[in-house]
Design an enzyme around this catalytic site. Structure first.
Site, PDB file in Angstrom:
ATOM      1  N   GLU A  33      -0.638  -7.100   9.938  1.00  0.00           N
ATOM      2  CA  GLU A  33      -0.529  -6.735   8.575  1.00  0.00           C
ATOM      3  C   GLU A  33      -1.242  -5.614   8.261  1.00  0.00           C
ATOM      4  O   GLU A  33      -2.599  -5.868   8.558  1.00  0.00           O
ATOM      5  CB  GLU A  33      -0.290  -7.851   7.395  1.00  0.00           C
ATOM      6  CG  GLU A  33       0.542  -7.896   6.438  1.00  0.00           C
ATOM      7  CD  GLU A  33       2.065  -8.085   6.865  1.00  0.00           C
ATOM      8  OE1 GLU A  33       2.731  -7.070   7.196  1.00  0.00           O
ATOM      9  OE2 GLU A  33       2.316  -9.313   7.020  1.00  0.00           O
ATOM     10  N   HIS A  34      -0.854  -4.550   7.472  1.00  0.00           N
ATOM     11  CA  HIS A  34      -1.932  -3.334   7.427  1.00  0.00           C
ATOM     12  C   HIS A  34      -2.326  -2.733   8.532  1.00  0.00           C
ATOM     13  O   HIS A  34      -3.329  -2.365   8.413  1.00  0.00           O
ATOM     14  CB  HIS A  34      -2.845  -3.818   6.244  1.00  0.00           C
ATOM     15  CG  HIS A  34      -2.409  -4.102   4.960  1.00  0.00           C
ATOM     16  ND1 HIS A  34      -2.102  -3.266   3.923  1.00  0.00           N
ATOM     17  CD2 HIS A  34      -1.968  -5.580   4.512  1.00  0.00           C
ATOM     18  CE1 HIS A  34      -1.776  -3.933   2.769  1.00  0.00           C
ATOM     19  NE2 HIS A  34      -1.617  -5.209   3.023  1.00  0.00           N
ATOM     20  N   THR A  35      -1.851  -2.867   9.469  1.00  0.00           N
ATOM     21  CA  THR A  35      -2.338  -2.231  10.837  1.00  0.00           C
ATOM     22  C   THR A  35      -1.498  -1.096  11.096  1.00  0.00           C
ATOM     23  O   THR A  35      -1.753  -0.073  11.924  1.00  0.00           O
ATOM     24  CB  THR A  35      -1.899  -3.233  12.072  1.00  0.00           C
ATOM     25  OG1 THR A  35      -0.747  -3.831  11.959  1.00  0.00           O
ATOM     26  CG2 THR A  35      -3.198  -4.412  12.336  1.00  0.00           C
ATOM     27  N   ASP A  36      -0.352  -0.908  10.411  1.00  0.00           N
ATOM     28  CA  ASP A  36       0.661   0.277  10.735  1.00  0.00           C
ATOM     29  C   ASP A  36       0.075   1.764  10.559  1.00  0.00           C
ATOM     30  O   ASP A  36      -0.062   2.472  11.250  1.00  0.00           O
ATOM     31  CB  ASP A  36       2.253   0.062  10.558  1.00  0.00           C
ATOM     32  CG  ASP A  36       2.348  -0.077   8.769  1.00  0.00           C
ATOM     33  OD1 ASP A  36       1.078  -0.192   8.008  1.00  0.00           O
ATOM     34  OD2 ASP A  36       3.413  -0.122   8.253  1.00  0.00           O
ATOM     35  N   GLY A 120      10.861  -7.680  -4.724  1.00  0.00           N
ATOM     36  CA  GLY A 120       9.230  -7.908  -5.030  1.00  0.00           C
ATOM     37  C   GLY A 120       8.702  -9.174  -4.189  1.00  0.00           C
ATOM     38  O   GLY A 120       7.885  -9.718  -4.449  1.00  0.00           O
ATOM     39  N   LEU A 123       9.733  -8.298   1.230  1.00  0.00           N
ATOM     40  CA  LEU A 123      10.702  -8.201   2.342  1.00  0.00           C
ATOM     41  C   LEU A 123      11.495  -6.799   2.401  1.00  0.00           C
ATOM     42  O   LEU A 123      12.466  -6.536   3.135  1.00  0.00           O
ATOM     43  CB  LEU A 123      12.108  -9.327   2.138  1.00  0.00           C
ATOM     44  CG  LEU A 123      11.554 -10.858   1.831  1.00  0.00           C
ATOM     45  CD1 LEU A 123      12.805 -11.490   1.855  1.00  0.00           C
ATOM     46  CD2 LEU A 123      10.893 -11.198   3.295  1.00  0.00           C
ATOM     47  N   SER A 126      13.053  -1.707  -0.501  1.00  0.00           N
ATOM     48  CA  SER A 126      13.111  -0.393  -0.556  1.00  0.00           C
ATOM     49  C   SER A 126      13.473   0.279   0.906  1.00  0.00           C
ATOM     50  O   SER A 126      14.074   1.251   0.885  1.00  0.00           O
ATOM     51  CB  SER A 126      12.061  -0.094  -1.149  1.00  0.00           C
ATOM     52  OG  SER A 126      10.833  -0.231  -0.550  1.00  0.00           O
ATOM     53  N   ASP A 171       8.248  -0.969   7.793  1.00  0.00           N
ATOM     54  CA  ASP A 171       9.280  -1.540   7.208  1.00  0.00           C
ATOM     55  C   ASP A 171      10.527  -0.673   7.616  1.00  0.00           C
ATOM     56  O   ASP A 171      11.611  -1.326   7.768  1.00  0.00           O
ATOM     57  CB  ASP A 171       9.240  -1.574   5.921  1.00  0.00           C
ATOM     58  CG  ASP A 171       7.983  -2.356   5.478  1.00  0.00           C
ATOM     59  OD1 ASP A 171       7.369  -2.878   6.080  1.00  0.00           O
ATOM     60  OD2 ASP A 171       7.384  -1.883   3.977  1.00  0.00           O
TER      61      ASP A 171
HETATM   62  C1  GLA Z   1       3.944  -2.660   3.123  1.00  0.00           C
HETATM   63  C2  GLA Z   1       4.179  -1.391   3.765  1.00  0.00           C
HETATM   64  C3  GLA Z   1       4.008  -1.366   5.390  1.00  0.00           C
HETATM   65  C4  GLA Z   1       2.908  -2.204   5.832  1.00  0.00           C
HETATM   66  C5  GLA Z   1       2.912  -3.339   5.040  1.00  0.00           C
HETATM   67  C6  GLA Z   1       1.680  -4.353   5.322  1.00  0.00           C
HETATM   68  O1  GLA Z   1       5.117  -3.305   3.515  1.00  0.00           O
HETATM   69  O2  GLA Z   1       5.513  -0.689   3.385  1.00  0.00           O
HETATM   70  O3  GLA Z   1       4.095  -0.006   5.884  1.00  0.00           O
HETATM   71  O4  GLA Z   1       1.643  -1.551   5.532  1.00  0.00           O
HETATM   72  O5  GLA Z   1       2.765  -3.371   3.691  1.00  0.00           O
HETATM   73  O6  GLA Z   1       1.462  -4.660   6.678  1.00  0.00           O
END
Ligand code: GLA
Length: 378
Positions: A33-36, A120, A123, A126, A171
């Site tokens: 998570e938050h690695t992309d 929200g 998932l 968007s 996503d």
């Molecule tokens: C949201 C962002 C993704 C990713 C996640 C956290 O979903 O759209 O790009 O950064 O948060 O992992």
């Protein structure tokens, strides 16, 4: 009527006749998570909840849209100054603009769409909407000549340039590349990816949706990204993918305590994705679960994107002996993803519903995860 029939019926009611149906999926992420946006690894998969659109070229230079879920219409042309005011229509306008900016063709169309991706909940409804229209426009007007990665980037740039979210690629990637029964490990630096068949005998994945969305001021997602970029610049690397804890420690006195915590989480999290993939390969499910709990603790304490309700759900999972549990997605509300042994499932779900209701006055929503295909023509 199923979703397909409902969308087709609404198209006939609105525009007469038939369109062509397309769909794209929401996503889960097992870990990463938050690695992309830090050039790290993610491990998502598309799910069986989709946005579906019925679309037909209309021979004009504008798009006419109807959102069934909102009961609202919008029309726009394809020049920058034609941007619609409704947020939901900006996602589709953005996809058209980003396609054109890349040299693709967009002609006028009529479209009706609806979905069953919970909003929200983290998932990525968007991304599902963006990918559905990017895929359809590629199919209808470009002979499918735009590459799949470019379709994902069209969605991502739409978020950046038309929706104010500086998101990473995860996503939209998952929504476009999703494959039934597979998770996909993506290296967000090289964009290399690998499908991992995902079926663990005796276990299931379930999402527990807190149904809370904390609307925080100052775009906290973008702020997290800025923290990471500041630390990367201080360490002299492109992204935190190229940093390690020793480098971070040596710069500790030069960066704020907050930026330090954010970077520490990212550096640890990118390793956890690789560790989870290795553990899965060995069939070591307990290690997968332990790493999920570690991610939750990091997202809650160091990255600070959890909230009281999600920490509460994580504690319940632990008490019920759930193998792995963590907040999923961008954070600030939404759901936890839980890896649960079949024999613990009923007790966990009943306890989560009961305790959450007693404390917050409403039950969480429960979604069993079914890993499915991504963007497609139906
Ligand atoms: C949201 C962002 C993704 C990713 C996640 C956290 O979903 O759209 O790009 O950064 O948060 O992992």
């Amino acid at each position: 009527m199923n979703l397909k029939e409902k969308v087709a019926q609404a198209f006939a009611d609105h525009f007469g006749g038939e369109g062509i149906l397309f769909a794209s999926a929401g996503r889960i992420n097992l870990i990463g998570e938050h690695t992309d946006y830090n050039g790290g690894f993610v491990f998502p998969g598309a799910i069986d909840k989709v946005i579906m659109a019925d679309i037909r070229p209309n021979g004009t230079d504008s798009a006419n849209l109807y959102s069934m879920d909102l009961g609202e219409s919008a029309s726009f042309g394809f020049n920058e100054e034609d941007a619609p005011s409704q947020q939901w229509a900006r996602y589709i306008f953005g996809v058209c603009r980003e396609t054109i900016k890349r040299g693709g063709t967009v002609k006028g169309f009529d479209a009706v769409f609806a979905g069953n991706v919970p909003l929200g909940a983290g998932l990525s409804s968007s991304a599902a909407l963006e990918s559905c229209f990017a895929f359809a426009i590629n199919d209808l007007f470009n002979g499918n000549s735009i590459e799949k990665f470019e379709l994902a980037k069209i969605g991502q740039s739409t978020e950046h340039n038309y929706c104010g979210v500086n998101c990473g690629i995860m996503d939209q990637f998952a929504s476009v590349f999703g494959k039934k029964d597979c998770l996909i490990r993506l290296d967000c630096r090289s964009l290399e990816y690998e499908y991992f068949p995902f079926k663990i005998d005796g276990y299931r994945l379930v999402l527990v949706d807190s149904v809370v969305k904390h609307e925080l001021v100052d775009s906290p997602y973008n702020k997290r990204r800025q923290s990471c970029e500041r630390v990367a610049a201080r360490l002299g690397v492109d992204t935190l993918r190229d940093a390690d804890m020793a480098m971070l420690e040596s710069a500790k006195s030069d960066i704020s305590a907050e930026d330090y915590m954010r970077a520490k989480f990212v550096i640890e999290e990118k390793e956890r994705v690789l560790d989870v993939c290795n553990a899965l390969g060995r069939g070591d499910i307990n290690t997968v679960g332990r790493l999920m709990y570690e991610t939750h603790a990091g997202l809650s304490k160091d990255y600070e994107v959890s909230c009281e309700e999600l920490d509460f759900l994580n504690d319940i999972a632990k008490e019920c002996g759930v193998t792995g549990s963590r907040i999923m997605g961008g954070g600030f509300g939404g759901c936890t993803i839980n890896l649960v042994a079949n024999d613990k499932y009923d007790h966990f779900i009943a306890t989560a519903k009961e305790k959450f209701h007693a404390k917050y006055g409403h039950e969480p929503k429960i979604y069993d995860v079914i890993i499915s295909d991504g963007a497609r023509r139906l």
